[in-house]
Write an enzyme that holds these catalytic residues in place. Structure first.
Site, PDB file in Angstrom:
ATOM      1  N   GLU A 123       0.488  -8.270  15.997  1.00  0.00           N
ATOM      2  CA  GLU A 123      -0.705  -8.981  16.420  1.00  0.00           C
ATOM      3  C   GLU A 123      -0.560 -10.502  16.352  1.00  0.00           C
ATOM      4  OE1 GLU A 123      -3.879  -5.464  15.120  1.00  0.00           O
ATOM      5  OE2 GLU A 123      -4.085  -7.479  14.284  1.00  0.00           O
ATOM      6  N   SER A 181       1.646   1.518   4.107  1.00  0.00           N
ATOM      7  CA  SER A 181       1.199   0.442   3.253  1.00  0.00           C
ATOM      8  C   SER A 181       1.848  -0.899   3.579  1.00  0.00           C
ATOM      9  CB  SER A 181       1.422   0.823   1.794  1.00  0.00           C
ATOM     10  OG  SER A 181       0.549   0.109   0.972  1.00  0.00           O
ATOM     11  N   LYS A 203      -2.268   3.778   5.627  1.00  0.00           N
ATOM     12  CA  LYS A 203      -2.852   3.465   4.320  1.00  0.00           C
ATOM     13  C   LYS A 203      -3.388   2.047   4.355  1.00  0.00           C
ATOM     14  CE  LYS A 203      -2.353   2.937  -0.571  1.00  0.00           C
ATOM     15  NZ  LYS A 203      -3.014   1.640  -0.730  1.00  0.00           N
TER      16      LYS A 203
END
Length: 494
Positions: free
Chosen positions: A334, A323, A348
């Site tokens: 990224e 999460s 998740k």
């Protein structure tokens, strides 16, 4: 926020923690509950923190406007008036709500009655009483997302992805994570018996764990060699980013030249903390995450970085990273090209919204999904590290209860685990076959002699505790993931 295994569960992970108990802080129009901190603990309760977005108000009376509810009303009236015994009307209504939510077949959507909701709100306080593990419901079973660092659950050997079959002999089959939390939590000093299954183990593992107070300390910093600092973040609670900033300042004063951000075993927490933490490493204005509604509409959250950390950084993840920790890992990977090291994360990627009722009960349901900066959805897939590194095999050995006696001529999975521990600790138990033979007895006696434990040749009580302690220390000394992180950083340190 914390799961309730603390009993925290991963379901509430994306939920925002309020300054007033029982209310959710909102980020724009979304509220994040990140995984239910079932801190079981298994703390006080892995319910953990679930990521929750959404802010819409639910009108309990709105159902009166829908003809499709006529069957529900008719059934309720018939049972209330004609059932052969007096019925508990609140229980009947709770059951109806539970039935609707369970029909979604979504482990992150759940209803909590007044008692369960109260337990959940307690789990976002400064401490818990329990075993210290985060859990979630999955396919009708209660699964451990991650034990809390330093908790009784971690010390007992509870691992991510363990399935808890029963608590004190009572099955958890079909229970929600919040219901399971109530059975696992308890007062400090009391014991709870768990039966768990683990991949690769042919038989259930019996654990007896003494509950304790689980404080919410989320950041642990230490200086390694050659100017490399390691900062472990165990969850995302209200003050995590402040704790991290303090730790970074402390490490800078110790001439930090490179940083390992350790998110292993982190089940999640508050979304605002995840955004703020990612922002420390991502250039201002770069994307941290996206939230996508059913309609396809997306909201983009960007870095609020006011400075720049001018040292090389790597991030550690594992199958207990879930999460909010996955949001940070994906964001720095990224949007800041920071390498990820370890093994694939939990996976998740959904967002829940929570609704409190006037009577103190509440429910939450999945309202959206979150995407990485590049638009990837990691739900049930997890995040793959740039550099895959497994821990040594002995890091996944099962727990052996100190109350269990293992002696000559015994044959069991516990004996096999003990043989593997002895071998990893530098002793020769003979063939690793699960049979307690003479060589095993001699290895145990040698171990007992060096550990200054009575030489009985029997594994029980202090011998068991010492053996597992030696293995834990060996795992820390030979943390292959940290070693790889140090190796990578040294190439970048100027």
């Amino acid at each position: 926020m914390k799961n309730e295994s603390g009993e925290a569960s991963v379901e509430e992970e994306n939920q925002k923690q309020p300054k007033e108990a029982g209310k959710f802080i909102k980020i724009k129009k979304f509220t994040f509950i990140m995984g239910i901190f079932l801190l079981i603990f298994l703390t006080a309760g892995i319910t953990t923190i679930a990521l929750t977005f959404g802010d819409e108000k639910v009108d309990p009376l709105a159902s009166n406007k829908h003809s499709e509810f006529e069957k529900l009303y008719s059934t309720y009236d018939t049972i209330k008036d004609n059932y052969y015994e007096e019925i508990d009307q609140d229980k009947l209504v709770d059951g109806a709500i539970n039935g609707m939510i369970k029909s979604l077949d979504d482990p992150y959507s759940t209803y909590m009655d007044k008692k369960e909701a109260s337990s959940f709100h307690e789990s976002i306080s400064s401490s818990f009483e329990g075993i210290g593990a985060e859990i979630q419901e999955q396919d009708g079973k209660i699964m451990v997302v991650s034990p809390i660092k330093g908790s009784p659950a971690e010390k007992a050997g509870v691992k991510p992805n363990d399935i808890i079959l029963s608590v004190d002999g009572k099955s958890l089959e079909g229970l929600s994570s919040s219901e399971a939390v109530l059975k696992i939590r308890g007062e400090k000093g009391t014991k709870v018996d768990l039966s768990i299954t683990r991949a690769g183990e042919p038989e259930p593992i019996a654990l007896t764990i003494k509950r304790d107070t689980i404080p919410i300390e989320t950041v642990y910093a230490e200086m390694l060699d050659d100017g490399v600092a390691k900062i472990q973040v165990t969850s995302f609670s209200e003050h995590t980013v402040k704790e991290l900033e303090t730790a970074l300042n402390d490490m800078s004063k110790k001439d930090m030249k490179g940083l390992i951000l350790d998110l292993r075993g982190n089940p999640g927490g508050l979304l605002d903390q995840a955004i703020d933490m990612a922002s420390l490493f991502i250039p201002n204005g770069e994307v941290v995450l996206q939230v996508e509604e059913r309609s396809g509409k997306k909201e983009v959250f960007k870095s609020k970085n006011n400075g720049e950390l001018k040292i090389p950084v790597v991030v550690l993840i594992d199958d207990g990273s879930a999460s909010a920790s996955e949001i940070v890992a994906a964001a720095v990977s990224e949007s800041a090209d920071i390498p990820l090291i370890g093994v694939k994360s939990f996976g998740k990627g959904t967002v829940q919204t929570a609704q409190d009722f006037d009577d103190g009960s509440n429910f939450k349901y999945t309202a959206a999904k979150w995407l990485t900066p590049e638009g990837n959805w990691i739900h049930k897939k997890g995040i793959k590290p740039d550099i895959k590194v497994n821990l040594p095999d002995y890091a996944s050995l099962p727990y052996i209860s100190p109350d269990k006696e293992l002696k000559a001529s015994d044959s069991s999975s516990e004996v096999k685990a003990a043989e593997k521990m002895l071998k990893a600790a530098g002793y020769n138990p003979g063939k690793i076959d699960g049979f307690f033979d003479e060589e095993t007895t001699n290895a145990v006696k040698e171990f007992q002699k060096e550990q200054k434990v009575k030489e009985t040749g029997i594994i029980k009580d202090d011998t068991t505790v010492k053996l597992m302690q030696v293995i834990r220390e060996k795992i820390l000394e030979n943390d292959t993931q940290v070693k790889k992180a140090v190796e990578v950083l040294k190439k970048e340190i100027k």
